[in-house]
Design a protein around this motif. Structure first.
Motif, PDB file in Angstrom:
ATOM      1  N   ASN A   1      65.836  65.097  49.872  1.00 40.27           N
ATOM      2  CA  ASN A   1      65.530  65.475  48.493  1.00 40.27           C
ATOM      3  C   ASN A   1      64.280  64.763  47.988  1.00 40.27           C
ATOM      4  O   ASN A   1      64.023  63.602  48.324  1.00 40.27           O
ATOM      5  CB  ASN A   1      66.697  65.143  47.569  1.00 40.27           C
ATOM      6  CG  ASN A   1      67.949  65.958  47.843  1.00 40.27           C
ATOM      7  OD1 ASN A   1      68.985  65.686  47.266  1.00 40.27           O
ATOM      8  ND2 ASN A   1      67.870  66.947  48.715  1.00 40.27           N
ATOM      9  N   ASN A   2      63.544  65.446  47.147  1.00 40.15           N
ATOM     10  CA  ASN A   2      62.293  64.942  46.580  1.00 40.15           C
ATOM     11  C   ASN A   2      62.595  63.917  45.480  1.00 40.15           C
ATOM     12  O   ASN A   2      63.214  64.253  44.470  1.00 40.15           O
ATOM     13  CB  ASN A   2      61.504  66.124  46.010  1.00 40.15           C
ATOM     14  CG  ASN A   2      60.134  65.755  45.506  1.00 40.15           C
ATOM     15  OD1 ASN A   2      59.908  64.663  45.018  1.00 40.15           O
ATOM     16  ND2 ASN A   2      59.199  66.689  45.583  1.00 40.15           N
TER      17      ASN A   2
ATOM     18  N   PRO B   1      66.333  60.440  48.024  1.00 32.20           N
ATOM     19  CA  PRO B   1      65.597  60.669  49.277  1.00 32.20           C
ATOM     20  C   PRO B   1      66.403  60.352  50.531  1.00 32.20           C
ATOM     21  O   PRO B   1      65.897  60.535  51.645  1.00 32.20           O
ATOM     22  CB  PRO B   1      64.396  59.737  49.138  1.00 32.20           C
ATOM     23  CG  PRO B   1      64.884  58.617  48.276  1.00 32.20           C
ATOM     24  CD  PRO B   1      65.829  59.257  47.291  1.00 32.20           C
ATOM     25  N   ALA B   2      67.640  59.901  50.357  1.00 32.37           N
ATOM     26  CA  ALA B   2      68.482  59.615  51.522  1.00 32.37           C
ATOM     27  C   ALA B   2      69.457  60.748  51.812  1.00 32.37           C
ATOM     28  O   ALA B   2      70.229  60.665  52.765  1.00 32.37           O
ATOM     29  CB  ALA B   2      69.255  58.315  51.294  1.00 32.37           C
ATOM     30  N   THR B   3      69.437  61.815  50.989  1.00 34.83           N
ATOM     31  CA  THR B   3      70.391  62.903  51.176  1.00 34.83           C
ATOM     32  C   THR B   3      69.666  64.240  51.303  1.00 34.83           C
ATOM     33  O   THR B   3      68.543  64.405  50.832  1.00 34.83           O
ATOM     34  CB  THR B   3      71.383  62.975  50.003  1.00 34.83           C
ATOM     35  OG1 THR B   3      70.664  63.258  48.796  1.00 34.83           O
ATOM     36  CG2 THR B   3      72.132  61.664  49.836  1.00 34.83           C
ATOM     37  N   LYS B   4      70.350  65.184  51.933  1.00 35.57           N
ATOM     38  CA  LYS B   4      69.798  66.525  52.103  1.00 35.57           C
ATOM     39  C   LYS B   4      70.634  67.592  51.409  1.00 35.57           C
ATOM     40  O   LYS B   4      70.100  68.631  51.017  1.00 35.57           O
ATOM     41  CB  LYS B   4      69.692  66.863  53.592  1.00 35.57           C
ATOM     42  CG  LYS B   4      68.708  66.012  54.364  1.00 35.57           C
ATOM     43  CD  LYS B   4      68.633  66.445  55.829  1.00 35.57           C
ATOM     44  CE  LYS B   4      67.630  65.611  56.611  1.00 35.57           C
ATOM     45  NZ  LYS B   4      67.546  66.023  58.040  1.00 35.57           N
ATOM     46  N   GLY B   5      71.948  67.367  51.281  1.00 33.18           N
ATOM     47  CA  GLY B   5      72.796  68.398  50.725  1.00 33.18           C
ATOM     48  C   GLY B   5      72.756  69.649  51.585  1.00 33.18           C
ATOM     49  O   GLY B   5      72.904  69.594  52.803  1.00 33.18           O
TER      50      GLY B   5
ATOM     51  N   ALA C   1      66.447  74.686  43.226  1.00 31.11           N
ATOM     52  CA  ALA C   1      65.733  73.703  42.414  1.00 31.11           C
ATOM     53  C   ALA C   1      65.256  72.500  43.213  1.00 31.11           C
ATOM     54  O   ALA C   1      64.462  71.699  42.719  1.00 31.11           O
ATOM     55  CB  ALA C   1      66.635  73.219  41.277  1.00 31.11           C
ATOM     56  N   THR C   2      65.707  72.349  44.442  1.00 28.12           N
ATOM     57  CA  THR C   2      65.467  71.137  45.212  1.00 28.12           C
ATOM     58  C   THR C   2      64.170  71.221  46.008  1.00 28.12           C
ATOM     59  O   THR C   2      63.893  72.229  46.657  1.00 28.12           O
ATOM     60  CB  THR C   2      66.637  70.875  46.174  1.00 28.12           C
ATOM     61  OG1 THR C   2      67.857  70.899  45.429  1.00 28.12           O
ATOM     62  CG2 THR C   2      66.490  69.525  46.845  1.00 28.12           C
ATOM     63  N   GLY C   3      63.388  70.149  45.966  1.00 30.61           N
ATOM     64  CA  GLY C   3      62.179  70.038  46.767  1.00 30.61           C
ATOM     65  C   GLY C   3      62.428  69.255  48.042  1.00 30.61           C
ATOM     66  O   GLY C   3      63.575  69.065  48.467  1.00 30.61           O
ATOM     67  N   GLN C   4      61.349  68.757  48.648  1.00 29.60           N
ATOM     68  CA  GLN C   4      61.466  68.075  49.936  1.00 29.60           C
ATOM     69  C   GLN C   4      60.712  66.742  49.924  1.00 29.60           C
ATOM     70  O   GLN C   4      59.682  66.605  49.259  1.00 29.60           O
ATOM     71  CB  GLN C   4      60.890  68.952  51.052  1.00 29.60           C
ATOM     72  CG  GLN C   4      61.599  70.281  51.218  1.00 29.60           C
ATOM     73  CD  GLN C   4      60.980  71.138  52.302  1.00 29.60           C
ATOM     74  OE1 GLN C   4      61.589  71.408  53.325  1.00 29.60           O
ATOM     75  NE2 GLN C   4      59.751  71.581  52.078  1.00 29.60           N
TER      76      GLN C   4
END
Length: 729
Positions: free
Chosen positions: A470-471, A460-464, A616-619
């Motif tokens: 990230n979820n 949850p500390a990264t966004k990429g 594949a990534t959520g929020q």
């Protein structure tokens, strides 16, 4: 026999082992064998041993159970007229068989890698679990402390040498005679090739670049721009199996490199297709051998040192889709007509198959709402129960063949919200016209893990590449509970919890528009409703009879989503949310019941690719900690302190949420303390008021449901009526 009558024939008893029926694994070669886990001893179970080796199998291409494998008749044959393949394997089992539980967890690995660690509560990232030596880690493991045999084997072609730890298979190639090659339309979707060189799955039939086309675009719906033939070239590739040279087996750009995360597509004439459908037989025959055979054709003993009473599969993503097709094609029946798997826990496979049983298939590909959309993954039938497909004009279901042979496994179909957004997962529980909900198959259950992204917990500390954090929602504790439910179902006939999925009839399954979903307008958060569309692909006039494409890829034009110009569409839907943006239906983790943030199964890209899917990534979109902060930000979601005026109130709600999941058999008591303590700390970090003097800052020990008697198991029965349009009765 009717569908209902066949499906009701659930055998609770153990299959009797036949006396050395000629299993199709003909040879077992042991490569290494020794004591596992640094000789660690598990309480009540003792030490484990590890075994690695190579299995050789044969299939009779004229056997009806094998003849449906595409190109099997074209494959090279031995003196007996059989097709031969090989794969490696890895086994862990109790050294003292009397102390094990006589059950096996089998995992068909994901692209050669073992992904059991989420279920097993062990560190990820190792293909050599026997090398684990940390006693604390081992004693917290889920499977080995319970005495399970754990086994893996290769089923995908040429992922590496058979002697390595990567699970791989060596499957035959057809049409290798230079004077009579098998050629056809090849297609590659290329994103971020390492080192600027992209290795083709199938080599080109000709090095003539005028017979191939390379295109480039930035966004999914941008018009593809043709890269001139002078802008790219064929180069030699290196085989991952033996480092040999594959002439012209790769492409690269001239004078530049592929732009990472841009989209390139390469169409060409390919040669030398692999009989990828043999991977199903490799899974079937290896597990059948371990379960029923005492030795191979050369007298080598079965490496399993005990009778196996149950085999349950554990899958994650790609192998879950593989086993969806495995069951549909009838491979859970071995060549002696015995059932192979008793139960399957299918994590994040949902309504898709892998569809590797066609020429030029690519097993490592997966569709999402930006990537690899034109590979055949979402192929009817999508559901375990009977449906009619108005596009193909056929009726089918995944469990049709195994019902006829009484070899159906129990199945826990467990998937994330991401599968609804990027995999059209609603087709698992709605009919192909999108008009009504489907009932459960008596041998399966469907569970959505609400608001979850695909795969494991994100950071949850990264966004990429994504617009939001990230979820971090974690499926692991629920997976362990569902595994226990599956085992109790198989061994004791105890019905598992009722399916938990969004439904059309109660409006928790809806179109993806923001007004339908009810997703709030959050400052700084973009909502587009991007959702993958399932089409019936046109891959040639006889494709769905021969599974040999003459058109590859299917002809598509932007816009890729819900565009009738691209083909007939299977309607699909997404979960409706509450006012915070969290899914209403499904298994709701405490993070959703006592929320500190909005969690989504979908995400969007940032940068030059903005608003394309983040796959594949959520929020993870945290709430403001105070009302003042919320008002300043214009955030419609109540702040943390508005929701939880005191730590004690927050703590009580967390405990109730965890307790509820235990009582409904979606958590086991072993996991509750860590969950509650983690959430209490998360609350303090998010702005829940600090505890007053005398308020406890830790979880009750134990939570109420774990303090004594658990509630009884509830039994229920669903009846399917072919004349009732699929409604529950």
């Amino acid at each position: 026999m009717t569908w209902l009558a066949a499906a009701s024939c659930l055998a609770i008893g153990v299959l009797a082992a036949a006396p050395d029926a000629h299993a199709r694994i003909t040879q077992i070669q042991i490569l290494t064998r020794g004591t596992a886990f640094g000789s660690h001893s598990f309480a009540g179970v003792g030490q484990y041993e590890f075994i690695t080796g190579i299995a050789t199998g044969e299939v009779d291409p004229n056997n009806p159970q094998n003849s449906l494998i595409t190109d099997i008749q074209l494959a090279p044959k031995n003196a007996q007229g059989h097709v031969v393949y090989k794969h490696n394997f890895y086994i862990l089992q109790p050294l003292d068989p009397s102390k094990g539980n006589h059950k096996m967890m089998y995992e068909p690995p994901n692209r050669g890698g073992k992904t059991y660690q989420t279920l097993n509560n062990t560190p990820t990232g190792t293909n050599d679990p026997a090398a684990l030596t940390d006693a604390t880690v081992l004693d917290d493991s889920f499977l080995w402390t319970r005495g399970y045999i754990t086994a893996w084997s290769g089923w995908e072609n040429n992922l590496g040498p058979l002697s390595g730890l990567t699970a791989t298979a060596s499957l035959p190639i057809v049409g290798t005679n230079p004077s009579n090659p098998v050629t056809g339309p090849g297609y590659e979707y290329i994103v971020s090739p390492p080192g600027g060189v992209y290795t083709l799955v199938y080599p080109p039939a000709s090095a003539d670049q005028s017979k191939a086309t390379l295109t480039h675009r930035v966004h999914l719906d941008d018009p593809p721009q043709v890269v001139p033939s002078s802008g790219w070239t064929y180069v030699n590739a290196t085989s991952p199996v033996d480092n040999s040279v594959i002439p012209n087996g790769a492409i690269q750009l001239v004078g530049s490199s592929f732009v990472a995360n841009d989209i390139y597509e390469f169409t060409y004439t390919a040669k030398n297709p692999t009989v990828n459908g043999l991977g199903f037989a490799a899974i079937r025959d290896f597990n059948s051998f371990l379960r029923f055979s005492s030795h191979d054709d050369f007298g080598t003993p079965n490496p399993i040192n005990t009778h196996i009473s149950r085999i349950y599969t554990e899958t994650s993503s790609q192998p879950a889709r593989t086993l969806n097709d495995f069951v549909h094609l009838g491979f859970n029946e071995d060549e002696s007509h015995r059932q192979v798997f008793d139960g399957m826990m299918q994590w994040i496979g949902a309504g898709d198959g892998i569809n590797m049983n066609y020429r030029w298939s690519q097993t490592k590909r997966t569709n999402r709402n930006r990537q690899e959309l034109l590979y055949l993954e979402g192929l009817y039938p999508f559901a375990n129960v009977p449906t009619f497909d108005p596009i193909s004009g056929t009726s089918d279901w995944r469990y049709r063949r195994c019902e006829e042979t009484h070899t159906c496994p129990l199945a826990t179909e467990f998937y994330s919200a991401n599968e609804f957004w990027v995999k059209a997962g609603s087709l698992m529980s709605t009919d192909p016209t999108g008009r009504f909900d489907l009932p459960d198959h008596p041998l399966t259950r469907n569970y959505l893990l609400s608001s979850k992204q695909h795969g494991g917990a994100g950071n949850p500390a990264t966004k990429g590449l994504c617009q939001q954090f990230n979820n971090p929602l974690d499926s692991a504790p629920v997976q362990r509970a569902l595994w226990i439910d599956l085992d109790e179902w198989s061994t004791g006939g105890i019905q598992p919890p009722a399916s938990q999925v969004p439904l059309l009839r109660d409006h928790t399954l809806v179109p993806p528009t923001q007004s339908s979903v009810g997703f709030p307008s959050i400052p700084g958060v973009t909502y587009t409703g991007l959702k993958t569309t399932r089409y019936r692909f046109n891959m040639g006039p006889d494709f769905y009879k021969t599974f040999v494409p003459t058109i590859n890829p299917p002809v598509f034009v932007p816009n890729y989503e819900d565009n009738p110009a691209d083909g007939r569409i299977y309607p699909s839907f997404v979960p409706r949310t509450d006012n915070d943006g969290n899914d209403i239906a499904g298994i709701r983790l405490p993070e959703l019941v006592v929320p500190l943030a909005t969690y989504t199964g979908w995400g969007l890209r940032s940068g030059v690719w903005a608003n394309d899917g983040c796959e594949a990534t959520g929020q993870y979109i945290p709430f403001q900690s105070t009302k003042a902060g919320r008002m300043t930000a214009g955030d419609p979601r109540p702040s943390v302190q508005e929701r939880y005026p005191s730590f004690n109130e927050y703590r009580a709600k967390v405990v109730v949420a965890v307790d509820h999941l235990v009582r409904n058999r979606f958590l086991i008591c072993d996991d509750t303390q860590d969950i509650v303590n983690r959430l209490l700390q998360a609350g303090l970090n998010a702005g829940v008021p600090a505890p007053s003097a005398g308020e406890s800052t830790s979880a009750p020990d134990p939570v109420p449901a774990c303090s004594g008697h658990m509630p009884p198991h509830y039994h229920y029965h669903l009846v399917y009526d072919h004349n009732d349009e699929g409604q529950n009765k």
